[in-house]
Motif scaffolding. Structure first.
Motif, PDB file in Angstrom:
ATOM      1  N   HIS A  23       0.601  -1.385   0.041  1.00 23.99           N
ATOM      2  CA  HIS A  23      -0.008   0.530   0.220  1.00 23.99           C
ATOM      3  C   HIS A  23       0.599   1.265   0.314  1.00 23.99           C
ATOM      4  O   HIS A  23       0.533   1.796   0.943  1.00 23.99           O
ATOM      5  N   ARG A  25       3.746   2.182   0.833  1.00 24.24           N
ATOM      6  CA  ARG A  25       5.451   2.317   0.975  1.00 24.24           C
ATOM      7  C   ARG A  25       6.402   1.947   0.544  1.00 24.24           C
ATOM      8  O   ARG A  25       6.769   0.443   1.105  1.00 24.24           O
ATOM      9  N   ARG A  59      -3.596   4.498  -0.539  1.00 19.20           N
ATOM     10  CA  ARG A  59      -3.509   4.887   0.871  1.00 19.20           C
ATOM     11  C   ARG A  59      -1.772   5.507   1.196  1.00 19.20           C
ATOM     12  O   ARG A  59      -2.042   6.256   2.025  1.00 19.20           O
ATOM     13  N   GLY A  60      -0.851   4.656   0.933  1.00 21.53           N
ATOM     14  CA  GLY A  60       0.280   4.963   1.575  1.00 21.53           C
ATOM     15  C   GLY A  60       1.101   6.227   0.526  1.00 21.53           C
ATOM     16  O   GLY A  60       0.752   6.701  -0.656  1.00 21.53           O
ATOM     17  N   HIS A 107     -11.416   4.546  -1.371  1.00 17.43           N
ATOM     18  CA  HIS A 107     -10.522   4.012  -0.388  1.00 17.43           C
ATOM     19  C   HIS A 107      -8.922   3.691  -0.877  1.00 17.43           C
ATOM     20  O   HIS A 107      -8.277   2.969  -1.017  1.00 17.43           O
ATOM     21  N   GLY A 108      -8.156   5.420  -1.353  1.00 17.84           N
ATOM     22  CA  GLY A 108      -6.799   5.389  -0.812  1.00 17.84           C
ATOM     23  C   GLY A 108      -6.094   5.730  -2.170  1.00 17.84           C
ATOM     24  O   GLY A 108      -4.803   6.025  -2.437  1.00 17.84           O
ATOM     25  N   GLU A 111      -4.366   9.032  -2.918  1.00 17.85           N
ATOM     26  CA  GLU A 111      -3.106   9.358  -2.502  1.00 17.85           C
ATOM     27  C   GLU A 111      -1.842   8.674  -3.388  1.00 17.85           C
ATOM     28  O   GLU A 111      -0.882   8.972  -4.230  1.00 17.85           O
ATOM     29  N   PRO A 204      -6.011  -6.499   6.961  1.00 12.29           N
ATOM     30  CA  PRO A 204      -5.125  -5.886   8.819  1.00 12.29           C
ATOM     31  C   PRO A 204      -5.107  -7.084   9.381  1.00 12.29           C
ATOM     32  O   PRO A 204      -6.296  -6.619  10.050  1.00 12.29           O
ATOM     33  N   ALA A 220      -0.715  -4.037   8.020  1.00  8.35           N
ATOM     34  CA  ALA A 220      -1.068  -2.862   7.622  1.00  8.35           C
ATOM     35  C   ALA A 220      -0.104  -2.060   7.751  1.00  8.35           C
ATOM     36  O   ALA A 220      -0.058  -1.106   8.539  1.00  8.35           O
ATOM     37  N   TRP A 222       0.862   0.275   5.627  1.00  6.88           N
ATOM     38  CA  TRP A 222       0.781   1.937   5.194  1.00  6.88           C
ATOM     39  C   TRP A 222       0.619   2.910   6.368  1.00  6.88           C
ATOM     40  O   TRP A 222       0.444   3.669   6.685  1.00  6.88           O
ATOM     41  N   GLN A 223      -0.384   2.067   7.787  1.00  2.51           N
ATOM     42  CA  GLN A 223      -0.708   2.409   8.962  1.00  2.51           C
ATOM     43  C   GLN A 223       0.663   2.363   9.542  1.00  2.51           C
ATOM     44  O   GLN A 223       1.344   3.417  11.051  1.00  2.51           O
ATOM     45  N   THR A 224       1.014   0.783  10.074  1.00  2.82           N
ATOM     46  CA  THR A 224       1.895   0.569  11.270  1.00  2.82           C
ATOM     47  C   THR A 224       3.502   0.353  10.803  1.00  2.82           C
ATOM     48  O   THR A 224       4.159   0.628  11.869  1.00  2.82           O
TER      49      THR A 224
END
Length: 246
Positions: A23, A25, A59-60, A107-108, A111, A204, A220, A222-224
Motif C-alpha cells: 500500500h 510504502r 493509501r500510502g 479507498h486511497g 494518494e 489487516p 497494515a 501503510w499505518q503501522t
C-alpha cells in the motif's frame, strides 16, 4: 488430502519470502528487499523466490515508486514474483473508466494519484475528468503492463499464495478470481484444512496471523510502519519484518 501448517513444507532447496500488503510504502518495501538480500548473501540458499501478495497501491504515499520498483525487479530477476490484489485491479479499472464512487476513489486512490503528481477531486465532475486525464497520461506503460500481467495465485510445495484467500471446499485450480482478491468471512471463519496452506494478505491485523490452515501477513504497513513476510525453507517457517525508522 489436506495439510497442516506445522507439517507443510516448501520445495526442496528453495527459500521463499512471501510479503504482505505494501500500500504505497516504498520505504518499507525497499527495506524488506534489503533484508532479504542480506539474508541470501549470508546464507547462500540453493534457490529462492520473493513473492509479493498484492495491494501495492493506494493509501500510502509512494504507490508510483512501489510499482516502479516491482516492475524493475520483475524484469531484472525472474525470482521476484507477485500476485494481484483488489486495489491493484481497482487502479486499472479507474484508469479505464474514472468512476467517482468506486474502490479507487473511496479507498486511497487519491494518494496513489498524488504519487504521480496528480490531484483528484470526486466532488467536482469537471475536476475529476481533468485529473483522470492527467493521471492516465502520467502512469507509465510499464506500470500498467506489470499490473495487468500479474497472476491471481502462485503455488510452491505445500503452500498456495494469493491476495485474499480461497473459497473453502473448492479445488484450488477452480477458485474464482473474485474470491482470490476479495474473500474474507467464508475463508476466515473455517477451521478446516485445505489442500495447501494458504498464505495471504488483504485483511489487516496488528500481528501476523498464523493458523493451521492459513497465514495472513498483512500488518497494515501503510499505518503501522511494519511490513511483514513469511519465510519458508523446507518445514521451517519464520516471520521477517521491515520496520520504519523512527
Amino acid at each position: 488430502m489436506s495439510v497442516h501448517f506445522l507439517e507443510a513444507a516448501g520445495p526442496e532447496g528453495v527459500r521463499i519470502y512471501a510479503i504482505g500488503d505494501v500500500h504505497g510504502r516504498l520505504d518499507l518495501l525497499a527495506r524488506m528487499h534489503d533484508l532479504i538480500a542480506a539474508e541470501i548473501e549470508r546464507d547462500r540458499p540453493a534457490d529462492w523466490r520473493v513473492i509479493h501478495l498484492g495491494d501495492f497501491v493506494d493509501r500510502g504515499p509512494e504507490s508510483a515508486g512501489v510499482l516502479d520498483l516491482l516492475a524493475r525487479r520483475a524484469t531484472e530477476e525472474p525470482r521476484f514474483l507477485s500476485v494481484v490484489g483488489n486495489h491493484d485491479l481497482g487502479f486499472l479499472d479507474f484508469l479505464a473508466v474514472p468512476e467517482p464512487d468506486g474502490l479507487f476513489m473511496n479507498h486511497g486512490g487519491v494518494e496513489t494519484a498524488r504519487s504521480y503528481g496528480v490531484s483528484l477531486d470526486a466532488r467536482d465532475p469537471v475536476a475529476l475528468a481533468s485529473g483522470w486525464t492527467a493521471l492516465e497520461a502520467a502512469v507509465p506503460a510499464s506500470h500498467r503492463a506489470f499490473l495487468a500481467g500479474l497472476p491471481y495465485s502462485l503455488s510452491f510445495g505445500d503452500f498456495f499464495f494469493c491476495h485474499a484467500g480461497i473459497r473453502p471446499g473448492i479445488p484450488l485450480s477452480d477458485q474464482s478470481r473474485d474470491d482470490l482478491v476479495w474473500i474474507r468471512q467464508a475463508f476466515h471463519h473455517t477451521g478446516e484444512l485445505h489442500p495447501k496452506v494458504i498464505v495471504h494478505g488483504h485483511t489487516p491485523n496488528a500481528e501476523p496471523e498464523i493458523l493451521a490452515n492459513r497465514v495472513n501477513v498483512d500488518t497494515a504497513a501503510w499505518q503501522t510502519g511494519r511490513l511483514t513476510a513469511l519465510v519458508i525453507e523446507g518445514v521451517e517457517k519464520r516471520i521477517l519484518q521491515a520496520v520504519a525508522r523512527a
